[in-house]
Design a protein around this motif. Structure first.
Motif, PDB file in Angstrom:
ATOM      1  N   CYS A   1      12.556 -36.197  -5.252  1.00  0.00           N
ATOM      2  CA  CYS A   1      12.488 -37.044  -4.050  1.00  0.00           C
ATOM      3  C   CYS A   1      11.118 -37.707  -3.947  1.00  0.00           C
ATOM      4  O   CYS A   1      10.088 -37.061  -4.130  1.00  0.00           O
ATOM      5  CB  CYS A   1      12.740 -36.187  -2.819  1.00  0.00           C
ATOM      6  N   LEU A   2      11.124 -38.997  -3.680  1.00  0.00           N
ATOM      7  CA  LEU A   2       9.861 -39.722  -3.551  1.00  0.00           C
ATOM      8  C   LEU A   2       9.744 -40.282  -2.136  1.00  0.00           C
ATOM      9  O   LEU A   2      10.533 -41.132  -1.732  1.00  0.00           O
ATOM     10  CB  LEU A   2       9.802 -40.871  -4.575  1.00  0.00           C
ATOM     11  N   ASP A   3       8.780 -39.763  -1.377  1.00  0.00           N
ATOM     12  CA  ASP A   3       8.477 -40.317  -0.057  1.00  0.00           C
ATOM     13  C   ASP A   3       7.561 -41.504  -0.307  1.00  0.00           C
ATOM     14  O   ASP A   3       6.493 -41.359  -0.913  1.00  0.00           O
ATOM     15  CB  ASP A   3       7.744 -39.289   0.809  1.00  0.00           C
ATOM     16  N   VAL A   4       7.970 -42.679   0.148  1.00  0.00           N
ATOM     17  CA  VAL A   4       7.239 -43.899  -0.197  1.00  0.00           C
ATOM     18  C   VAL A   4       6.719 -44.566   1.076  1.00  0.00           C
ATOM     19  O   VAL A   4       7.417 -44.608   2.084  1.00  0.00           O
ATOM     20  CB  VAL A   4       8.183 -44.883  -0.951  1.00  0.00           C
ATOM     21  N   ARG A   5       5.499 -45.067   1.026  1.00  0.00           N
ATOM     22  CA  ARG A   5       4.975 -45.878   2.138  1.00  0.00           C
ATOM     23  C   ARG A   5       3.813 -46.728   1.611  1.00  0.00           C
ATOM     24  O   ARG A   5       3.330 -46.522   0.497  1.00  0.00           O
ATOM     25  CB  ARG A   5       4.514 -45.022   3.318  1.00  0.00           C
ATOM     26  N   SER A   6       3.354 -47.660   2.424  1.00  0.00           N
ATOM     27  CA  SER A   6       2.183 -48.441   2.030  1.00  0.00           C
ATOM     28  C   SER A   6       0.938 -47.616   2.327  1.00  0.00           C
ATOM     29  O   SER A   6       0.867 -46.948   3.365  1.00  0.00           O
ATOM     30  CB  SER A   6       2.083 -49.720   2.865  1.00  0.00           C
ATOM     31  N   ASN A   7      -0.041 -47.679   1.427  1.00  0.00           N
ATOM     32  CA  ASN A   7      -1.303 -47.026   1.762  1.00  0.00           C
ATOM     33  C   ASN A   7      -2.161 -48.005   2.576  1.00  0.00           C
ATOM     34  O   ASN A   7      -1.697 -49.100   2.929  1.00  0.00           O
ATOM     35  CB  ASN A   7      -2.017 -46.501   0.507  1.00  0.00           C
ATOM     36  N   ASP A   8      -3.396 -47.633   2.860  1.00  0.00           N
ATOM     37  CA  ASP A   8      -4.194 -48.485   3.755  1.00  0.00           C
ATOM     38  C   ASP A   8      -4.590 -49.806   3.101  1.00  0.00           C
ATOM     39  O   ASP A   8      -5.035 -50.732   3.776  1.00  0.00           O
ATOM     40  CB  ASP A   8      -5.405 -47.696   4.265  1.00  0.00           C
ATOM     41  N   ASP A   9      -4.416 -49.907   1.754  1.00  0.00           N
ATOM     42  CA  ASP A   9      -4.690 -51.190   1.078  1.00  0.00           C
ATOM     43  C   ASP A   9      -3.422 -52.035   0.972  1.00  0.00           C
ATOM     44  O   ASP A   9      -3.419 -53.093   0.343  1.00  0.00           O
ATOM     45  CB  ASP A   9      -5.217 -50.943  -0.352  1.00  0.00           C
ATOM     46  N   GLY A  10      -2.321 -51.525   1.503  1.00  0.00           N
ATOM     47  CA  GLY A  10      -1.082 -52.301   1.468  1.00  0.00           C
ATOM     48  C   GLY A  10      -0.258 -52.090   0.206  1.00  0.00           C
ATOM     49  O   GLY A  10       0.760 -52.753   0.017  1.00  0.00           O
ATOM     50  N   ASP A  11      -0.681 -51.167  -0.686  1.00  0.00           N
ATOM     51  CA  ASP A  11       0.126 -50.897  -1.894  1.00  0.00           C
ATOM     52  C   ASP A  11       1.178 -49.839  -1.591  1.00  0.00           C
ATOM     53  O   ASP A  11       0.896 -48.864  -0.886  1.00  0.00           O
ATOM     54  CB  ASP A  11      -0.762 -50.370  -3.031  1.00  0.00           C
ATOM     55  N   LEU A  12       2.345 -50.046  -2.195  1.00  0.00           N
ATOM     56  CA  LEU A  12       3.414 -49.071  -2.004  1.00  0.00           C
ATOM     57  C   LEU A  12       3.152 -47.853  -2.890  1.00  0.00           C
ATOM     58  O   LEU A  12       3.038 -47.987  -4.112  1.00  0.00           O
ATOM     59  CB  LEU A  12       4.735 -49.733  -2.421  1.00  0.00           C
ATOM     60  N   VAL A  13       3.033 -46.673  -2.293  1.00  0.00           N
ATOM     61  CA  VAL A  13       2.718 -45.483  -3.090  1.00  0.00           C
ATOM     62  C   VAL A  13       3.677 -44.340  -2.754  1.00  0.00           C
ATOM     63  O   VAL A  13       4.271 -44.314  -1.681  1.00  0.00           O
ATOM     64  CB  VAL A  13       1.264 -44.989  -2.836  1.00  0.00           C
ATOM     65  N   VAL A  14       3.772 -43.414  -3.701  1.00  0.00           N
ATOM     66  CA  VAL A  14       4.490 -42.163  -3.424  1.00  0.00           C
ATOM     67  C   VAL A  14       3.481 -41.244  -2.762  1.00  0.00           C
ATOM     68  O   VAL A  14       2.344 -41.115  -3.228  1.00  0.00           O
ATOM     69  CB  VAL A  14       5.002 -41.517  -4.731  1.00  0.00           C
TER      70      VAL A  14
END
Ligand code: 1PR
Length: 580
Positions: A262-275
């Motif tokens: 399972c990969l929880d995905v969101r944008s980090n504070d630089d706007g990149d989509l990360v796991v």
């Protein structure tokens, strides 16, 4: 370059099928959506694929409305090549218990029936059988010794060593309705069958006659083994030499234990989509030296591909900041799915934000069904509903358990099938002094050390939404029971108390829920070592899928480590090492 034509009635994930065909060679893929398009291409079609998902009646009605029934029948009569998949196999039969009064193409005089939840084989182990049948199963025999004797090679490369991905509630089950003599008659007429088993029920898993071939399983979702089957259909060759018709052996009828990454995905504070991953749903770095940034554990597509190659049976992507509205065409997970589906040939689930939404750009209300459809078109096989499922279940109980037919669960499952709707539950334990303090079904705690902070001897699991931010007056069990009733096909059962703890799954919660529903339940939250997966499967309450996140992302264990361990404990898991 050969062209493969695919019947598209817009009811499922054709992207994976298209990707698998392109992965196998230099093929052009053309979709046929209606009668006119069929007629336009008819003379050129040499390779036709007929994939179907969802409800039998809905699918047949859709074909009918598009004027496709007759052209398909006529095409079959010409003896050209056709591959039917899943409901694409089912609708070649006479009818299905699922949709009384609806006629299929009637190539075989068979009525499909539903798997029996009360299967004795499961009851003997104190379990109920999950329906739908979701998972990886073997095929275990051809129809008769006479047919086998005439075959030197496996039918379209379907051997006994490989496992294939099935997802269905109805099947051509060999019972009093589909009698063995009916099949031997069909064999005399040139049909060949392959059978699989779910519990004690045996059903047609694949069938073929002349140039026509159909599978109940999804070859496009069955990893390398499935790609080989598609290749055998496209190229008329049987490349997998290690299995022969003689190698079919009876098997247990239990699908393999599924291991899901399972990969929880969101944008980090630089706007990149990360796991990302934290504990108890807090995904920001906490140590003094860290800045409180969103924890970045890798790129979603890269990590997912790695897990597929390492043997994951399914991949789940959760958009954990979905409560922030995005423009419809710009949903961040659409691109992730499109890219992931290019090289990952096992089922993909996507969750986060599947709800009625307002497009912030156009101001339009977009129904959840439409949002789900976008994900299916991008490569998802299942969508997972979290917060919306809570709203729906609350409404269901408020209305005296009356189904409105309008909820997202009902609408998506009607169009795309129950198997396409997963409910992701985020419960947190709530201690209570007495069962009288709640209307929810509670659990008695027998171990004093586990009593609540004020000595409470009971608890229930209170549901939250919006990633644990909002607490609701409904228990996990009550939520799951309502969602199953409304048409959900699977439960992804998290536990906020165990999330990221690496100490094992919440067995108490899993047992409570699984004993009250008959759809499959995926254990989630707390996996920190391979033995935790064994614990959940050995509990013997019928859970056959478990999910890990942090332990895989941090590189502490690989999916194959978990499978090696389970196998060493005598459990059946899918292994796949070779390339197409
Ligand atoms: O409510 O329909 O929009 O869906 C949002 C989805 O995002 C839900 O499925 C919800 O569980 C998930 N979610 C929201 N916030 C978080 C968070 O972590 N802040 N993730 C979150 C929940 C649960 C699992 C996790 C397992 C295993 N994560 O995905 O991966 O607990 O972790 P572990 O093996 O490391 O212990 P909606």
């Amino acid at each position: 370059m050969s062209t493969v034509y695919i019947i598209d009635v817009e009811s499922g994930n054709l992207r994976s099928l298209t990707n698998s065909i392109k992965h196998l060679g230099n093929y052009k893929v053309v979709y046929i959506r209606n009668h006119d398009e069929f007629e336009m291409y008819n003379e050129d079609i040499e390779l036709l694929i007929f994939p179907g998902v969802g409800n039998f009646g809905h699918f047949v009605k859709n074909l009918d409305e598009r004027g496709l029934m007759e052209p398909i029948k006529n095409y079959l009569a010409t003896g050209r090549k056709l591959l039917g998949i899943c409901v694409g196999l089912q609708c070649l039969m006479k009818s299905s218990e699922e949709s009384r009064g609806v006629s299929g193409l009637g190539l075989l005089n068979i009525e499909l029936s539903k798997f029996n939840k009360g299967d004795e084989q499961f009851s003997l182990k104190g379990q109920s059988k999950s329906v739908p049948h979701i998972g990886w199963s073997h095929n275990h025999r051809y129809s008769s010794p006479q047919v086998m004797a005439t075959m030197n090679e496996p039918l379209y490369s379907i051997g006994t060593e490989d496992k294939f991905y099935f997802v269905h509630s109805y099947a051509a089950i060999i019972d009093s309705k589909v009698k063995a003599d009916l099949l031997s008659e069909a064999e005399k007429d040139g049909w060949k069958f392959v059978f699989s088993k779910y519990g004690s029920e045996e059903f047609i898993s694949a069938m073929s006659k002349d140039n026509f071939f159909a599978t109940q399983f999804h070859p496009e979702k069955s990893g390398i083994a499935g790609l080989r089957v598609i290749q055998a259909f496209l190229e008329e060759k049987v490349p997998h030499t290690s299995c022969t018709n003689k190698s079919f052996v009876p098997h247990s009828g239990y699908p393999s234990r599924r291991i899901i990454a399972c990969l929880d995905v969101r944008s980090n504070d630089d706007g990149d989509l990360v796991v990302t991953k934290g504990d108890q749903y807090d995904v920001r770095e906490k140590s003094d030296t860290q800045s409180g940034d969103v924890r970045n554990l890798g790129k979603p597509v890269e990590l997912a591909t790695k897990y597929f190659e390492d043997g994951a049976d399914e991949i789940t992507f959760l958009n954990i900041t979905s409560f922030r509205d995005s423009p419809l065409q710009d949903l961040p997970m659409l691109e992730v799915l499109k890219l992931a589906a290019q090289n990952i040939f096992v089922p993909l689930t996507v969750g986060g934000g599947i709800k009625d939404m307002i497009d912030p750009v156009t101001g339009e209300i977009v129904p959840a069904l439409k949002v789900a459809e976008l994900y299916f078109k991008s490569g998802a096989d299942k969508v997972s509903l979290g917060s919306e499922a809570v709203t729906i279940a609350e409404e269901y109980y408020r209305n005296g358990k009356i189904k409105s037919g309008k909820s997202a669960i009902e609408q998506i499952s009607t169009c795309f099938g129950n198997q396409a709707v997963v409910i992701s539950v985020d419960p947190r334990r709530k201690f209570i002094k007495s069962p009288k303090d709640t209307n929810m079904q509670c659990i008695q705690i027998f171990d004093e050390e586990k009593y609540g902070p004020d000595g409470e001897e009971y608890c229930y699991y209170q549901v939250t939404s919006q990633g644990g931010r909002k607490v609701h007056e409904i228990g996990a069990l009550e939520l799951c029971v309502a969602c199953e009733e409304l048409g959900a096909g699977e439960i992804l059962l998290n536990s906020i108390d165990h999330d990221g703890g690496n100490k094992g799954f919440n067995l108490e919660l899993l047992k409570q829920v699984k004993e009250s529903v008959s759809i499959p339940v995926i254990a989630s939250s707390g996996a920190g070592a391979p033995r935790h997966f064994a614990d959940v499967f050995e509990m013997d309450c019928g859970i056959d899928a478990a999910l890990g996140a942090g332990m895989f992302h941090r590189g502490e264990y690989k999916v194959s480590d978990v499978k090696d361990y389970l196998r060493s404990r005598g459990m059946d898991v899918r292994f796949e090492t070779t390339k197409v």
